[in-house]
Design an enzyme around this catalytic site. Structure first.
Site, PDB file in Angstrom:
ATOM      1  N   GLY A 149      -3.860  -2.434  -5.180  1.00 23.24           N
ATOM      2  CA  GLY A 149      -5.003  -1.532  -5.233  1.00 23.24           C
ATOM      3  C   GLY A 149      -5.696  -1.627  -6.580  1.00 23.24           C
ATOM      4  N   GLY A 150      -6.667  -0.754  -6.808  1.00 26.00           N
ATOM      5  CA  GLY A 150      -7.405  -0.803  -8.059  1.00 26.00           C
ATOM      6  C   GLY A 150      -6.573  -0.382  -9.249  1.00 26.00           C
TER       7      GLY A 150
ATOM      8  CB  VAL B 231       2.286  -1.160  -2.994  1.00 26.51           C
ATOM      9  CG1 VAL B 231       3.403  -0.514  -2.180  1.00 26.51           C
ATOM     10  CG2 VAL B 231       1.245  -0.133  -3.372  1.00 26.51           C
TER      11      VAL B 231
ATOM     12  CB  ALA C 119      -0.625   1.079  -8.568  1.00 24.87           C
TER      13      ALA C 119
ATOM     14  CB  ILE D 187       4.002  -4.835   0.688  1.00 14.82           C
ATOM     15  CG1 ILE D 187       4.190  -3.536  -0.103  1.00 14.82           C
ATOM     16  CG2 ILE D 187       5.340  -5.467   0.975  1.00 14.82           C
ATOM     17  CD1 ILE D 187       5.024  -2.494   0.638  1.00 14.82           C
ATOM     18  N   GLY D 188       1.133  -4.989  -1.311  1.00 18.02           N
ATOM     19  CA  GLY D 188      -0.228  -4.483  -1.392  1.00 18.02           C
ATOM     20  C   GLY D 188      -0.686  -4.339  -2.827  1.00 18.02           C
TER      21      GLY D 188
ATOM     22  CG  ASP E 105     -10.301   6.623  -1.458  1.00 19.96           C
ATOM     23  OD1 ASP E 105     -11.419   6.421  -0.946  1.00 19.96           O
ATOM     24  OD2 ASP E 105      -9.573   5.700  -1.847  1.00 19.96           O
TER      25      ASP E 105
END
Length: 648
Positions: A22-23, A27, A25, A19-20, A136
């Protein structure tokens, strides 16, 4: 396909889909089999898991987020660390990011922005009270739920304030939202989050970022050296107090900034109660840049025009020139040499550009047909070596398999220059979704959920008995939960009819005493219905007939009616003969003139009903009966006399 899809982590978390990303990890959406709920699982990327520093940062995030418990912060349920995999189990959020929300809505009203920033500030206040800095804060890390509530997510670069490590070699956070001290690599504390929250508020109420540039470096320099346009210059409808709050949160000098998220929240709450409030500070108090102790840095003119308040341009330019003079004549020579080199480079670049443009213009090419071809084939083909193939935003397509080009710009057949960029849109293949877990869901809600998925599923229902699923709720689905679905998929939803009904074979009860029959009915889970008494030569209480015939199968709980003997009937010869007796009773009439309507009843049976003249004084009434009965006399409908009459 992702290697983790379908795996069961720690014999508990079943990985369903990505579902996603990132830099650090990836998800995943997952199901917790122990608590039967959907969760989000963040797994450290395998290539980064080999790096001890990344593992440490990921583990720090786990510790930091696990300490937080607040309605405006994404909850963490579990943390796991092993030699092969590290992951965090978090709350699965049903919503979109604030960035996506702003892209859809455009400029938000100041009231809506206030609603969001109050919740963000509450989340930061809780995190800071636990010694955690997010580092962030940006709209991409803020989730908007369907009910309008906010949850701050992704503590991907959060660290405990007790930690002394400073990652100055990395670009922490998103450059458009970082604080000046982050951009300089200086000490970072909770006030850095407040600065970033101020930038988010600025963007919400103005629909633009305070600083923009051609590169991340130029934007970062503007955070350090420039002052943004005041929000009311961009949107005069913004209340003055909200503008003052925004600029105080974004103050470059940390000493002028809000000292804590709670302090900022206090002003926001005061403003919410009274939008006309005037604070003891103004945006102008935060327009001057602090003395950083660092030499002035030059940024591009285009970036400067976007960032610097027009009212301050002249003074800053003079300051820059004065600084150059103070550097002394010893540096003038170096400046002149540098200027000569720069001029030569510019002249050579212009000559090269004009020369190349002249010869390129004389060599036009025809754009090839790329639609329908696989992107990897197009890029590897020598026929396309004279063009630059750029991949645009991919799209789902029910007709075209993944990796095939759907469209191109410019279109085929056009004449263009050599090395022209051709932007292609590549198919992601048919849009798919996982079959949701609908078991034990009210079937109408399940059908609505499937319809809202937007895949035009062909849904049919069937029924089945169930001892564990309530009637009207889903027993099972076909295909089963987790199966990949495409548009127009066939789905069968099986609905519970409740526990399976057991059938009972009815025995013959005729001839049995009713007491015995009642015991047998209870043993068979049958019910006794109506009992009808019947005169019969059989013994009193004996069953003469039953409403359901013997050997018939009926559901448990069925009621059966019976005819029951009350003994033999008495014959007429045995009944005593009673002869009625006739008597005459004198009824006294009311006094006065005229007539009266007289009614005489004997045990509710009318025996006299006439209108007579009152002058008669009294009238005789003949009565016939046996035993003792009551006589009632009515004059004009009103009871006048009642007496007991004995016939002997």
């Amino acid at each position: 396909m992702d290697n983790y899809i379908g795996q069961l982590l720690d014999n508990r978390y079943e990985i369903l889909e990505v579902i996603g990303t990132g830099g650090m990890a990836v998800v995943y959406k997952a199901r917790c089999h122990r608590l039967n709920r959907l969760v989000a699982v963040k797994i450290l990327k395998s290539d980064l898991a080999q790096d001890a520093d990344f593992r440490r940062r990921f583990h720090d995030e786990s510790k930091a987020v696990a300490m937080l418990s607040h309605p405006n912060i994404v909850s963490v349920y579990d943390v796991s660390r092993s030699s092969s995999i590290e992951y965090i189990v978090m709350e699965l959020i049903d919503g979109i990011t604030l960035k996506q929300y702003m892209q859809k809505r455009g400029q938000l009203s100041w009231r809506e922005a206030l609603h969001f920033i109050i919740q963000i500030t509450k989340a930061l206040g809780h995190a800071h009270s636990r010694g955690i800095i997010h580092r962030d804060i940006k709209p991409h890390n803020i989730m908007i739920l369907r009910d309008g509530s906010v949850k701050v997510a992704d503590f991907g670069i959060a660290r405990l304030t007790s930690s002394q490590n400073t990652l100055t070699q990395e670009a922490l956070g998103s450059v458009h939202y970082i604080s000046p001290e982050q951009a300089r690599g200086s000490h970072v504390d909770a006030r850095s989050d407040i600065y970033s929250a101020g930038v988010v508020l600025y963007e919400m109420i103005t629909n633009r970022l305070p600083y923009e540039g051609d590169s991340p470096v130029s934007v970062a320099i503007q955070h350090i050296n420039s002052v943004p346009l005041s929000p009311r210059e961009l949107n005069p409808e913004i209340p003055e107090a909200l503008e003052a709050i925004t600029m105080k949160a974004m103050a470059s000098d940390v000493e002028k900034r809000y000292p804590s998220a709670d302090a900022m929240l206090s002003d926001l709450e005061e403003f919410r109660k009274n939008p006309s409030i005037i604070f003891d500070y103004t945006p102008a108090d935060f327009m001057n840049k602090p003395d950083t102790g660092e030499p002035t840095q030059v940024i591009s003119n285009s970036g400067r025009r976007k960032a610097i308040n027009p009212r301050l341009r002249y003074s800053e330019d003079v300051e820059y020139e004065d600084l150059q003079v103070r550097r002394g004549s010893g540096r003038k020579r170096a400046v002149m040499v540098t200027a000569v080199v720069v001029v030569l480079v510019v002249i050579f670049s212009l000559w090269f550009f004009i020369f190349r443009s002249f010869f390129s213009a004389t060599s036009e090419l025809t754009v090839p047909e790329l639609v329908g071809k696989r992107l990897e084939d197009v890029r590897s083909s020598d026929d396309n070596s004279e063009f630059t193939i750029v991949e645009g935003e991919p799209q789902y397509s029910d007709e075209t398999e993944a990796g095939v080009i759907l469209s191109q710009d410019p279109e085929s057949g056009r004449k263009v220059k050599r090395n022209t960029e051709i932007t292609v849109v590549v198919s992601l293949g048919p849009r798919t979704a996982s079959m949701p877990d609908l078991v034990n869901t009210e079937y109408r809600s399940a059908l609505i959920y499937l319809d809202n998925m937007g895949f035009d599923f062909h849904v049919t229902t069937s029924e089945a008995a169930s001892d564990t699923i309530t009637k009207g709720y889903v027993v099972s689905t076909q295909p089963v939960y987790g199966t990949e679905l495409t548009k127009n998929a066939e789905i069968v939803v099986v609905v519970s009819t409740g526990p399976e009904v057991k059938m009972v074979t009815v025995p013959s009860f005729v001839g049995l005493p009713i007491e015995t029959v009642e015991l047998q009915l209870a043993a068979l889970n049958l019910k006794e219905g109506t009992l009808t008494p019947v005169e019969d030569s059989s013994e009193d209480g004996t069953v003469l007939s039953q409403s359901v015939a013997a050997t018939t199968s009926v559901p448990e709980g069925t009621a059966i009616n019976f005819e029951i003997s009350v003994g033999p009937a008495v014959t007429p010869s045995e009944k005593p003969v009673i002869t009625p007796v006739t008597l005459t009773q004198t009824i006294g009439l009311p006094s006065g003139e005229g007539v009266v309507h007289v009614v005489v009843e004997l045990d509710n049976a009318v025996v006299f009903d006439k209108t007579v003249n009152k002058n008669l004084g009294s009238i005789p009434v003949s009565l016939s009966g046996t035993g003792t009965e009551w006589m009632y006399v009515y004059f004009d409908g009103v009871l006048s006399d009642s007496r007991e009459i004995t016939f002997s």
